[in-house]
Design an enzyme around this catalytic site. Sequence first.
Site, short mmCIF file in Angstrom:
data_model
loop_
_atom_site.label_atom_id
_atom_site.label_comp_id
_atom_site.label_asym_id
_atom_site.label_seq_id
_atom_site.Cartn_x
_atom_site.Cartn_y
_atom_site.Cartn_z
N MET A 29 0.84 -1.19 0.00
CA MET A 29 0.00 0.00 0.00
C MET A 29 0.88 1.25 0.00
SD MET A 29 -3.39 -0.97 2.15
CE MET A 29 -2.73 -0.80 3.79
N LEU A 32 6.70 3.34 1.53
CA LEU A 32 7.62 2.21 1.69
C LEU A 32 8.63 2.40 2.81
CD1 LEU A 32 8.31 1.55 -2.11
CD2 LEU A 32 6.60 0.46 -0.63
N HIS A 36 9.07 -3.26 3.63
CA HIS A 36 8.74 -3.43 2.21
C HIS A 36 10.02 -3.68 1.41
CE1 HIS A 36 5.41 -0.49 3.44
NE2 HIS A 36 4.75 -1.57 3.06
N GLY A 145 5.03 -10.18 3.89
CA GLY A 145 5.71 -10.14 5.18
C GLY A 145 4.98 -10.95 6.24
N ASP A 148 2.25 -9.44 8.82
CA ASP A 148 0.80 -9.65 8.70
C ASP A 148 0.57 -11.16 8.62
OD1 ASP A 148 -0.32 -6.77 8.20
OD2 ASP A 148 1.51 -6.93 7.04
P1 AMP Z 1 1.39 -2.95 3.44
O1 AMP Z 1 1.95 -1.86 2.60
O2 AMP Z 1 1.30 -2.61 4.89
O3 AMP Z 1 0.14 -3.57 2.88
O4 AMP Z 1 2.47 -4.12 3.40
C1 AMP Z 1 2.90 -4.66 2.18
C2 AMP Z 1 3.71 -5.91 2.47
O5 AMP Z 1 4.82 -5.58 3.29
C3 AMP Z 1 2.90 -6.97 3.24
O6 AMP Z 1 3.20 -8.25 2.73
C4 AMP Z 1 3.38 -6.80 4.65
O7 AMP Z 1 3.28 -7.97 5.43
C5 AMP Z 1 4.84 -6.44 4.42
N1 AMP Z 1 5.38 -5.75 5.59
C6 AMP Z 1 4.82 -4.70 6.27
N2 AMP Z 1 5.59 -4.39 7.34
C7 AMP Z 1 6.63 -5.25 7.35
C8 AMP Z 1 7.76 -5.43 8.20
N3 AMP Z 1 7.97 -4.67 9.27
N4 AMP Z 1 8.64 -6.43 7.90
C9 AMP Z 1 8.43 -7.21 6.81
N5 AMP Z 1 7.39 -7.08 5.97
C10 AMP Z 1 6.50 -6.12 6.23
#
Ligand code: AMP
Length: 279
Positions: A29, A32, A36, A145, A148
């Site tokens: 989303m 970054l 990410h 990640g 989640d």
């Molecule tokens: P989001 O932008 O929050 O939807 O996250 C996009 C991807 O990044 C998802 O697969 C999340 O699980 C992963 N992600 C978010 N935060 C972290 C983190 N701290 N460490 C590893 N992966 C992450």
Amino acid sequence: MQIFDCPRQFQQACLSARQKGELALVPTMGFLHEGHQSLMRKAVEHRTSALSIFVNPSQFGPQEDLARYPRNLERDLDIARELGIDLVFVPEPASMYPKGFDTWIEPGSLSLPLEGQERPGHFRGVVTVVLKLLNLAQCSHAYFGQKDFQQLAIIRRLVLDFDLPCEIVGLPTIREPDGLALSSRNAYLSPEERERALSLSKGLKAAQTLFAQGERDPVSLEQAARKDIEKAADSVDYVSLRDVESLQVPQVIEAGKVVLLLAARVGNTRLIDNAVLGL
Ligand code: AMP
């Protein structure tokens, strides 16, 4: 680096790339951070790497933070360019959900507890958009990640259930040096709230320590984590020990087989974190 906002054009580019070899997608989303970027660094090891940036309205409830969700497209594109991402997909909501859109994926039992209970409809939105993104990207690999944890389990199930020819790769949670799990939502936290948000990772650490000392009683393990969080957070949605695969209350408490998941609110910010115990 090529940037697309049109789903069809993105899909065309991905189809051409797939004729030459593997394509890895990182759905995000945006806004970054290092979490990410850890996924993106793995994706660029494949022949073609793709990043999607889409704040998906259908996974936000009416009272949630869709409108104020942090965004910084220019910075995100700089990061993607720097890391060597080949294709970036930045669609508008109206092109992902055009007039007449009428088909939704209903995830099953994995989506019912925890986040599913606290955020009705959230995983329906997540799974629907992830299926669309995997179909558009025609990817051989997709990176997610473990931050989640429940989402990752549900997406693995989606890929199995719908016979998608894509390997789902889950990568560890990236944390600040003091333990706070990186999240785009950390941007909402004031310095004072950030301090209190640390209670989530501290709680997980307390449970990890107790587990390492031999404690196997789920209630004691949950209590150990809850104590820290209840003191610091404004409210606690759940602190729950679950089987890593079924996400049900575990029958056996063994190293690597149980995960402690938690969600709490600090100020107006809802944060989640988790740890597999004994790893
Ligand atoms: P989001 O932008 O929050 O939807 O996250 C996009 C991807 O990044 C998802 O697969 C999340 O699980 C992963 N992600 C978010 N935060 C972290 C983190 N701290 N460490 C590893 N992966 C992450």
